[in-house]
Design an enzyme around this catalytic site. Structure first.
Site, PDB file in Angstrom:
ATOM      1  N   ARG A  61      19.656   6.586   3.588  1.00 14.03           N
ATOM      2  CA  ARG A  61      18.166   6.461   3.912  1.00 14.03           C
ATOM      3  C   ARG A  61      17.554   7.715   3.013  1.00 14.03           C
ATOM      4  O   ARG A  61      16.411   7.496   2.634  1.00 14.03           O
ATOM      5  CB  ARG A  61      17.724   6.540   5.269  1.00 14.03           C
ATOM      6  CG  ARG A  61      16.510   6.682   5.694  1.00 14.03           C
ATOM      7  CD  ARG A  61      15.944   6.540   7.034  1.00 14.03           C
ATOM      8  NE  ARG A  61      16.970   6.858   8.019  1.00 14.03           N
ATOM      9  CZ  ARG A  61      17.237   8.192   8.472  1.00 14.03           C
ATOM     10  NH1 ARG A  61      16.705   9.107   7.944  1.00 14.03           N
ATOM     11  NH2 ARG A  61      17.954   8.141   9.457  1.00 14.03           N
ATOM     12  N   TYR A 114      -8.571  -3.350  -0.718  1.00  8.94           N
ATOM     13  CA  TYR A 114      -7.851  -4.367  -0.468  1.00  8.94           C
ATOM     14  C   TYR A 114      -7.917  -4.735   1.098  1.00  8.94           C
ATOM     15  O   TYR A 114      -7.776  -3.912   2.078  1.00  8.94           O
ATOM     16  CB  TYR A 114      -6.227  -3.942  -0.777  1.00  8.94           C
ATOM     17  CG  TYR A 114      -5.249  -4.756  -0.588  1.00  8.94           C
ATOM     18  CD1 TYR A 114      -5.052  -6.276  -0.906  1.00  8.94           C
ATOM     19  CD2 TYR A 114      -4.270  -4.507   0.316  1.00  8.94           C
ATOM     20  CE1 TYR A 114      -4.061  -7.096  -0.820  1.00  8.94           C
ATOM     21  CE2 TYR A 114      -3.104  -5.465   0.598  1.00  8.94           C
ATOM     22  CZ  TYR A 114      -3.140  -6.694   0.060  1.00  8.94           C
ATOM     23  OH  TYR A 114      -2.036  -7.421   0.102  1.00  8.94           O
ATOM     24  N   ASP A 186      -5.781   3.630  -5.003  1.00  4.79           N
ATOM     25  CA  ASP A 186      -4.979   2.469  -4.882  1.00  4.79           C
ATOM     26  C   ASP A 186      -5.018   1.855  -6.393  1.00  4.79           C
ATOM     27  O   ASP A 186      -6.196   1.677  -6.798  1.00  4.79           O
ATOM     28  CB  ASP A 186      -5.074   1.330  -3.924  1.00  4.79           C
ATOM     29  CG  ASP A 186      -4.372   0.134  -4.098  1.00  4.79           C
ATOM     30  OD1 ASP A 186      -3.793  -0.093  -5.099  1.00  4.79           O
ATOM     31  OD2 ASP A 186      -4.025  -0.655  -3.063  1.00  4.79           O
ATOM     32  N   LYS A 211       3.512  -5.979  -7.669  1.00  5.68           N
ATOM     33  CA  LYS A 211       2.591  -6.645  -8.618  1.00  5.68           C
ATOM     34  C   LYS A 211       3.270  -6.364 -10.088  1.00  5.68           C
ATOM     35  O   LYS A 211       4.158  -7.003 -10.358  1.00  5.68           O
ATOM     36  CB  LYS A 211       1.250  -6.135  -8.626  1.00  5.68           C
ATOM     37  CG  LYS A 211       0.485  -6.187  -7.082  1.00  5.68           C
ATOM     38  CD  LYS A 211       0.633  -7.692  -6.434  1.00  5.68           C
ATOM     39  CE  LYS A 211       0.237  -7.520  -4.934  1.00  5.68           C
ATOM     40  NZ  LYS A 211      -0.869  -7.038  -4.266  1.00  5.68           N
TER      41      LYS A 211
HETATM   42  C1  LIG Z   1      -1.010  -6.663  -2.935  1.00  8.24           C
HETATM   43  C2  LIG Z   1      -1.716  -5.256  -2.838  1.00  8.24           C
HETATM   44  C3  LIG Z   1      -1.330  -4.207  -1.889  1.00  8.24           C
HETATM   45  C4  LIG Z   1      -0.234  -4.426  -0.988  1.00  8.24           C
HETATM   46  O1  LIG Z   1       0.767  -4.626  -1.614  1.00  8.24           O
HETATM   47  P1  LIG Z   1       2.122  -5.419  -0.850  1.00  8.24           P
HETATM   48  O2  LIG Z   1       3.456  -5.155  -1.751  1.00  8.24           O
HETATM   49  O3  LIG Z   1       1.800  -6.828  -0.820  1.00  8.24           O
HETATM   50  O4  LIG Z   1       2.387  -4.960   0.310  1.00  8.24           O
HETATM   51  C5  LIG Z   1      -2.134  -3.175  -2.008  1.00  8.24           C
HETATM   52  N1  LIG Z   1      -3.251  -2.795  -2.800  1.00  8.24           N
HETATM   53  C6  LIG Z   1      -3.573  -3.754  -3.576  1.00  8.24           C
HETATM   54  C7  LIG Z   1      -4.695  -3.532  -4.239  1.00  8.24           C
HETATM   55  C8  LIG Z   1      -2.783  -5.106  -3.804  1.00  8.24           C
HETATM   56  O5  LIG Z   1      -3.220  -5.994  -4.610  1.00  8.24           O
END
Ligand SMILES: *Cc1c(COP(=O)(O)O)cnc(C)c1O
Length: 395
Positions: A61, A114, A186, A211
């Site tokens: 971990r 988001y 973000d 993503k």
């Molecule tokens: C998809 C997304 C997230 C969250 O990511 P996950 O891997 O789906 O938990 C956070 N911020 C943005 C801008 C996103 O598009």
């Protein structure tokens, strides 16, 4: 091939860093990629070593050669003091927030965040005595007026991943830092390749690695990159709360990272081609894409970003829901689904108005978000053209 040092890595160009970061072939019998260590227990040769923690790795971990390789590669690309890995993008969001907030603190959160980020603030942070105030994403330096004595963090998402407002990150960061607050961003849309978060004043930069880093719609992943100011607290909180990512997912993220530069350049080029084509269609009122000169965020985008990814939105002319459904249901190349950043094109209809509390969202027609994948642009445009004809017939 000589061993590449951290100093070498920092001096290389971005694409070189994407390719060589976190790799040491000589340490693994010449194989190009680092091995995937599956492991919990790490054996110590003696009691002294076990109790004294003399070994580099002590427990799965707490880090493995696999997680360390990716952290090192990402830190080089982000220009960060350190990077931690999380099992999803949303866990990276909540981990970053909780690493710098305590009971009694106040958080300023962009109204364009988001959806699940917003929900986490309302449902989770509130329960721990952390109050969230939403602010207009276009507020810029005026955010100073919303700062309270207990405002400990300011959170940005630029551009908003549904509504695409570009934020004045340096102005907001300067106002936050003047009051000693941590700045979180973000940065999933731009990735560290198209927006240098730390160079623009961000302390904690979040990536939904699901993503563009993973890039193939086959793993959930998150990363948090920290400037020196925020690194010790982040590293401690991440360890103390037991977060770690699975080795196979780390491997997929690392594999995605190697080709992220070339993929993003193609997402950008194809995305812009489709966006420009859509902007000229009579069924489309507006295209929300910061790299288009008419976009309200274009000047900030041009000043601060070095590229655009493949995600943007469009506002259609007013029409019944059935017309939007006729458009989207019949698409052959655009899948209907959440997430984005993979090799394939995606579409979703959306209405952001119910979420907004600090800024109005009145687009004046139905909205659709598109992710432009790596297919041939001509095929994507033909698919959309047929879709818009179905939309017009049903309008
Ligand atoms: C998809 C997304 C997230 C969250 O990511 P996950 O891997 O789906 O938990 C956070 N911020 C943005 C801008 C996103 O598009």
């Amino acid at each position: 091939m000589k061993k590449i040092t951290k100093t070498d890595l920092a001096a290389f160009g971005e694409n070189t860093r994407l390719v060589v970061g976190g790799r040491d072939p000589a340490a693994q019998h010449g194989f190009v990629n680092p091995p995937v260590y599956h492991g919990s227990t790490v054996l110590a040769p003696t009691v002294k070593d076990l109790i004294g923690r003399t070994q580099k790795y002590v427990y799965g971990r707490r880090g493995t050669p696999t997680s360390e390789a990716l952290e090192e590669a990402l830190a080089a690309v982000e220009g960060a003091a350190g990077v931690v890995l999380c099992p999803s993008g949303l866990s990276a969001v909540t981990t970053a927030l909780l690493s710098c907030l305590s009971a009694g603190d106040h958080l300023l959160m962009t109204d364009s965040a988001y959806g699940p980020t917003r929900h986490a603030c309302d449902a989770v942070l509130g329960r721990f005595g952390i109050e969230t105030t939403y602010y207009d994403p276009r507020i810029g330096g005026d955010i100073a007026g919303l700062m309270r004595p207990n405002t400990r963090a300011v959170y940005l998402e630029s551009p908003g991943s549904l509504t695409f407002e570009v934020q004045d990150v340096p102005a907001i960061a300067a106002a936050a830092h003047a009051r000693g607050a941590t700045v979180l961003l973000d940065n999933t849309w731009a990735t560290p390749l198209f927006f240098k978060a730390h160079a623009h004043g961000v302390d904690l930069a979040i990536q939904a690695g699901t993503k563009y880093i993973v890039g193939h719609s086959d793993a959930m992943f998150g990363t948090i990159s920290a400037a020196a100011s925020a690194w010790p607290r982040l590293k401690a909180f991440h360890g103390d709360t037991g977060l770690c990512a699975g080795p196979d997912d780390i491997y997929l993220a690392m594999r995605g990272l190697r080709s992220m530069g070339v993929r993003l350049r193609q997402h950008q080029e194809s995305g812009l081609a489709v966006a420009r084509w859509l902007a000229a269609r009579s069924e489309v009122q507006r295209v929300l894409h910061p790299a288009l000169p008419g976009d309200p965020g274009h000047a900030l985008w041009q000043r601060d970003f070095t590229g655009a990814s493949g995600l943007f939105a469009l506002v259609l002319t007013p029409a019944p829901e059935a017309a939007v459904e006729a458009f989207l249901d019949g698409l052959k190349l655009f899948g209907l689904g959440y997430s984005w950043g993979g090799f394939e094109s995606l579409a979703i209809p959306f209405d952001a108005s119910p979420y907004r509390t600090a800024s109005a969202w009145n687009p004046g027609g139905p909205c659709v978000r598109l992710h432009i994948g790596l297919e041939d642009v001509a095929d994507l445009i033909r698919d959309l053209e047929e879709g818009l004809e179905r939309f017009r017939r049903a309008s």
